[in-house]
Design a protein around this motif. Structure first.
Motif, PDB file in Angstrom:
ATOM      1  N   GLY A  87      30.746 -15.996  20.615  1.00  0.00           N
ATOM      2  CA  GLY A  87      31.413 -15.399  21.606  1.00  0.00           C
ATOM      3  C   GLY A  87      32.661 -14.434  21.318  1.00  0.00           C
ATOM      4  N   THR A  88      32.771 -14.181  20.114  1.00  0.00           N
ATOM      5  CA  THR A  88      34.009 -13.646  19.769  1.00  0.00           C
ATOM      6  C   THR A  88      33.702 -12.296  19.566  1.00  0.00           C
ATOM      7  OG1 THR A  88      33.553 -14.099  17.355  1.00  0.00           O
ATOM      8  CG2 THR A  88      34.986 -15.781  18.721  1.00  0.00           C
ATOM      9  N   SER A  89      34.546 -11.559  19.308  1.00  0.00           N
ATOM     10  CA  SER A  89      34.522  -9.887  19.378  1.00  0.00           C
ATOM     11  C   SER A  89      33.874  -9.698  17.884  1.00  0.00           C
ATOM     12  CB  SER A  89      35.954  -9.150  19.362  1.00  0.00           C
ATOM     13  OG  SER A  89      35.785  -7.842  19.043  1.00  0.00           O
ATOM     14  N   VAL A  90      33.175  -8.453  17.702  1.00  0.00           N
ATOM     15  CA  VAL A  90      32.486  -8.138  16.578  1.00  0.00           C
ATOM     16  C   VAL A  90      33.560  -6.878  16.004  1.00  0.00           C
ATOM     17  CG1 VAL A  90      30.304  -8.862  17.148  1.00  0.00           C
ATOM     18  CG2 VAL A  90      31.169  -6.488  17.725  1.00  0.00           C
ATOM     19  N   GLY A  91      34.708  -6.635  16.735  1.00  0.00           N
ATOM     20  CA  GLY A  91      35.649  -5.871  16.099  1.00  0.00           C
ATOM     21  C   GLY A  91      35.414  -4.414  16.840  1.00  0.00           C
ATOM     22  N   SER A  92      36.250  -3.472  16.193  1.00  0.00           N
ATOM     23  CA  SER A  92      35.917  -2.138  16.933  1.00  0.00           C
ATOM     24  C   SER A  92      34.848  -0.967  15.879  1.00  0.00           C
ATOM     25  CB  SER A  92      37.377  -1.429  16.875  1.00  0.00           C
ATOM     26  OG  SER A  92      38.008  -1.451  15.694  1.00  0.00           O
ATOM     27  N   VAL A  93      34.767   0.153  16.486  1.00  0.00           N
ATOM     28  CA  VAL A  93      33.976   1.322  16.009  1.00  0.00           C
ATOM     29  C   VAL A  93      34.891   2.192  15.452  1.00  0.00           C
ATOM     30  CG1 VAL A  93      32.020   2.516  16.102  1.00  0.00           C
ATOM     31  CG2 VAL A  93      31.997   0.129  16.998  1.00  0.00           C
ATOM     32  N   ARG A  94      34.914   2.633  14.432  1.00  0.00           N
ATOM     33  CA  ARG A  94      35.672   3.820  13.989  1.00  0.00           C
ATOM     34  C   ARG A  94      34.950   4.882  13.828  1.00  0.00           C
ATOM     35  NH1 ARG A  94      36.173   1.361   8.144  1.00  0.00           N
ATOM     36  NH2 ARG A  94      33.897   1.339   8.603  1.00  0.00           N
ATOM     37  N   VAL A  95      35.558   5.999  14.570  1.00  0.00           N
ATOM     38  CA  VAL A  95      34.853   7.288  14.829  1.00  0.00           C
ATOM     39  C   VAL A  95      35.811   8.305  14.515  1.00  0.00           C
ATOM     40  CG1 VAL A  95      33.833   8.789  16.339  1.00  0.00           C
ATOM     41  CG2 VAL A  95      33.575   6.291  16.822  1.00  0.00           C
ATOM     42  N   ALA A  96      35.017   9.376  13.434  1.00  0.00           N
ATOM     43  CA  ALA A  96      35.827  10.534  13.095  1.00  0.00           C
ATOM     44  C   ALA A  96      35.261  11.766  13.682  1.00  0.00           C
ATOM     45  CB  ALA A  96      36.049  10.625  11.468  1.00  0.00           C
ATOM     46  N   MET A  97      36.094  12.814  14.199  1.00  0.00           N
ATOM     47  CA  MET A  97      35.427  13.807  14.847  1.00  0.00           C
ATOM     48  C   MET A  97      36.483  14.976  14.565  1.00  0.00           C
ATOM     49  SD  MET A  97      35.063  12.690  18.890  1.00  0.00           S
ATOM     50  CE  MET A  97      33.952  11.335  19.471  1.00  0.00           C
ATOM     51  N   PHE A  98      35.873  16.295  14.577  1.00  0.00           N
ATOM     52  CA  PHE A  98      36.428  17.259  14.525  1.00  0.00           C
ATOM     53  C   PHE A  98      37.559  17.704  15.558  1.00  0.00           C
ATOM     54  CE2 PHE A  98      32.257  18.618  15.681  1.00  0.00           C
ATOM     55  CZ  PHE A  98      32.579  19.474  16.652  1.00  0.00           C
ATOM     56  N   PRO A  99      38.350  18.225  15.458  1.00  0.00           N
ATOM     57  CA  PRO A  99      39.372  18.500  16.570  1.00  0.00           C
ATOM     58  C   PRO A  99      38.878  18.971  17.907  1.00  0.00           C
ATOM     59  CG  PRO A  99      40.423  19.078  14.661  1.00  0.00           C
ATOM     60  CD  PRO A  99      39.199  18.982  14.095  1.00  0.00           C
ATOM     61  N   SER A 100      38.023  19.969  17.917  1.00  0.00           N
ATOM     62  CA  SER A 100      37.623  20.547  19.314  1.00  0.00           C
ATOM     63  C   SER A 100      36.465  19.665  19.807  1.00  0.00           C
ATOM     64  CB  SER A 100      36.955  21.926  19.137  1.00  0.00           C
ATOM     65  OG  SER A 100      36.197  21.908  17.941  1.00  0.00           O
ATOM     66  N   ALA A 101      35.655  18.849  19.103  1.00  0.00           N
ATOM     67  CA  ALA A 101      34.762  17.827  19.576  1.00  0.00           C
ATOM     68  C   ALA A 101      35.655  16.687  20.202  1.00  0.00           C
ATOM     69  CB  ALA A 101      33.768  17.182  18.497  1.00  0.00           C
ATOM     70  N   THR A 102      36.837  16.489  19.576  1.00  0.00           N
ATOM     71  CA  THR A 102      37.732  15.302  20.107  1.00  0.00           C
ATOM     72  C   THR A 102      38.350  15.725  21.433  1.00  0.00           C
ATOM     73  OG1 THR A 102      38.581  14.922  17.983  1.00  0.00           O
ATOM     74  CG2 THR A 102      39.834  14.048  19.655  1.00  0.00           C
ATOM     75  N   ALA A 103      38.614  16.975  21.709  1.00  0.00           N
ATOM     76  CA  ALA A 103      38.887  17.363  23.037  1.00  0.00           C
ATOM     77  C   ALA A 103      37.769  17.371  24.119  1.00  0.00           C
ATOM     78  CB  ALA A 103      39.566  18.888  22.941  1.00  0.00           C
ATOM     79  N   LEU A 104      36.818  17.853  23.741  1.00  0.00           N
ATOM     80  CA  LEU A 104      35.549  17.871  24.451  1.00  0.00           C
ATOM     81  C   LEU A 104      34.968  16.729  24.721  1.00  0.00           C
ATOM     82  CD1 LEU A 104      33.695  20.130  25.841  1.00  0.00           C
ATOM     83  CD2 LEU A 104      32.208  20.053  23.742  1.00  0.00           C
ATOM     84  N   VAL A 105      34.619  15.808  23.732  1.00  0.00           N
ATOM     85  CA  VAL A 105      33.831  14.731  23.733  1.00  0.00           C
ATOM     86  C   VAL A 105      34.502  13.187  23.919  1.00  0.00           C
ATOM     87  CG1 VAL A 105      31.900  13.401  22.579  1.00  0.00           C
ATOM     88  CG2 VAL A 105      31.976  15.857  22.603  1.00  0.00           C
ATOM     89  N   LEU A 106      35.601  13.137  23.192  1.00  0.00           N
ATOM     90  CA  LEU A 106      36.272  11.737  23.243  1.00  0.00           C
ATOM     91  C   LEU A 106      36.558  11.315  24.484  1.00  0.00           C
ATOM     92  CD1 LEU A 106      36.924   9.789  21.491  1.00  0.00           C
ATOM     93  CD2 LEU A 106      39.332  10.590  21.083  1.00  0.00           C
ATOM     94  N   PRO A 107      37.144  11.886  25.479  1.00  0.00           N
ATOM     95  CA  PRO A 107      37.663  11.350  26.788  1.00  0.00           C
ATOM     96  C   PRO A 107      36.340  10.814  27.571  1.00  0.00           C
ATOM     97  CG  PRO A 107      38.796  13.425  26.363  1.00  0.00           C
ATOM     98  CD  PRO A 107      37.745  13.605  25.431  1.00  0.00           C
ATOM     99  N   ARG A 108      35.415  11.512  27.593  1.00  0.00           N
ATOM    100  CA  ARG A 108      34.229  11.042  28.203  1.00  0.00           C
ATOM    101  C   ARG A 108      33.529   9.704  27.512  1.00  0.00           C
ATOM    102  NH1 ARG A 108      30.954  16.052  31.266  1.00  0.00           N
ATOM    103  NH2 ARG A 108      32.820  17.155  31.471  1.00  0.00           N
ATOM    104  N   LEU A 109      33.706   9.825  26.243  1.00  0.00           N
ATOM    105  CA  LEU A 109      32.977   8.911  25.358  1.00  0.00           C
ATOM    106  C   LEU A 109      33.896   7.558  25.534  1.00  0.00           C
ATOM    107  CD1 LEU A 109      30.805   7.696  23.278  1.00  0.00           C
ATOM    108  CD2 LEU A 109      32.892   8.473  21.425  1.00  0.00           C
TER     109      LEU A 109
END
Length: 297
Positions: A87-109
């Motif tokens: 019942g403990t956390s399995v940690g975080s997921v590390r994601v790399a994106m190119f800058p324009s995808a960061t602006a487009l995709v990351l907020p919704r993700l």
């Protein structure tokens, strides 16, 4: 063979030098070298060979790296399962994106993943398409992009999943001779001053493809990778540009669709072959697929 030493071997394959491995794992170079020597004794065959002043993997070393990927993936999945049962956390997921995808995709993700209780650690990194696998030692998922005509990455240690096609359009300043049109033919763009990105990125690849079609080498006056800056320069009348359709934000520029030619960039999701067998990483990948369905090329 100890899993810890297999991890060190994989890090060496990914990072290319003992010093880089030492920095990444917070060890001394001598400790890394010693662990690799022990692993070679355990495997009964040379894993490294001299390469100038440094060392490189032998054929046996490269073969063992592929098996190390499988072993490490299995251990990581086991750790995830035990964490889930506790019942403990399995940690975080590390994601790399190119800058324009960061602006487009990351907020919704991030919104989608928040609802699922999964933490994302995101980084924007502006690398060319062939460099995307270099990010996998430090990231679970890499969202990258390429000219749709370019071949996808091919490696036994990398899985590539096409996610989205984004058309590339022409942007011109208000008052430009073409500004009243909705579409523009390639031949009408032969005598223009262009603002492009640096070489090796999809938009510049498309510009070179257009040059092949027209037989005219584009007159590039500036090379800037920041799309916001490119739009500002276009709006001020300092040239025209090719920009991905969903990246265009400046209301002062006029967007024209290219006619008679297909021009687009492809979004690819890159990860290790077994990565999606880990529940958290798989959930983030599914979230990315859900988010990109918002747009269509």
């Amino acid at each position: 063979m100890e899993v810890r030493r297999l991890r060190i071997l994989r890090e060496f394959s990914d990072r290319g030098s003992v010093g880089a491995v030492a920095d990444a794992l917070k060890l001394t170079p001598s400790a890394v070298s010693q662990q690799l020597k022990v692993l070679a004794r355990e495997s009964g065959i040379a894993l490294l060979e001299q390469d100038g002043r440094g060392v490189r993997l032998t054929d046996a070393g490269r073969a063992l790296v592929l098996r190390a990927d499988e072993v490490i993936a299995a251990v990581d999945r086991a750790q995830d399962e035990m964490a889930s049962r506790r019942g403990t956390s399995v940690g975080s997921v590390r994601v790399a994106m190119f800058p324009s995808a960061t602006a487009l995709v990351l907020p919704r993700l991030l919104t989608v993943m928040r609802e699922g209780g999964i933490e994302i650690v995101a980084t924007d990194i502006d690398l060319t398409y062939p460099e995307a696998p270099d990010l996998l030692p430090d990231h679970d998922l890499v969202l990258t992009h390429r000219d749709e005509r370019a071949p996808a990455l091919a490696s036994p240690r990398v899985t590539v999943e096409p996610l989205m096609r984004e058309p590339i359009d022409v942007v011109v300043p208000p008052g430009h001779r073409l500004a009243d049109q909705r579409t523009v033919a390639v031949d009408d763009l032969a005598d223009e001053d262009w603002i492009s990105v640096r070489g090796g990125f999809p938009v510049d690849d498309v510009l070179l493809s257009l040059a092949t079609v027209t037989g005219v080498q584009p007159r590039i006056t500036h090379r800037i990778n920041d799309f916001t800056a490119i739009e500002a320069l276009v709006a001020a009348g300092h040239g025209i540009a090719l920009l991905p359709r969903f990246a265009v934000r400046n209301p002062e520029v006029v967007r024209l669709v290219l006619s008679g030619v297909r021009a687009a960039r492809q979004y690819d999701l890159v990860h290790r072959p077994d990565a999606l067998r880990r529940p958290a990483i798989r959930s983030v990948a599914e979230g990315l697929r859900e988010v990109v369905t918002t747009w269509s090329g």
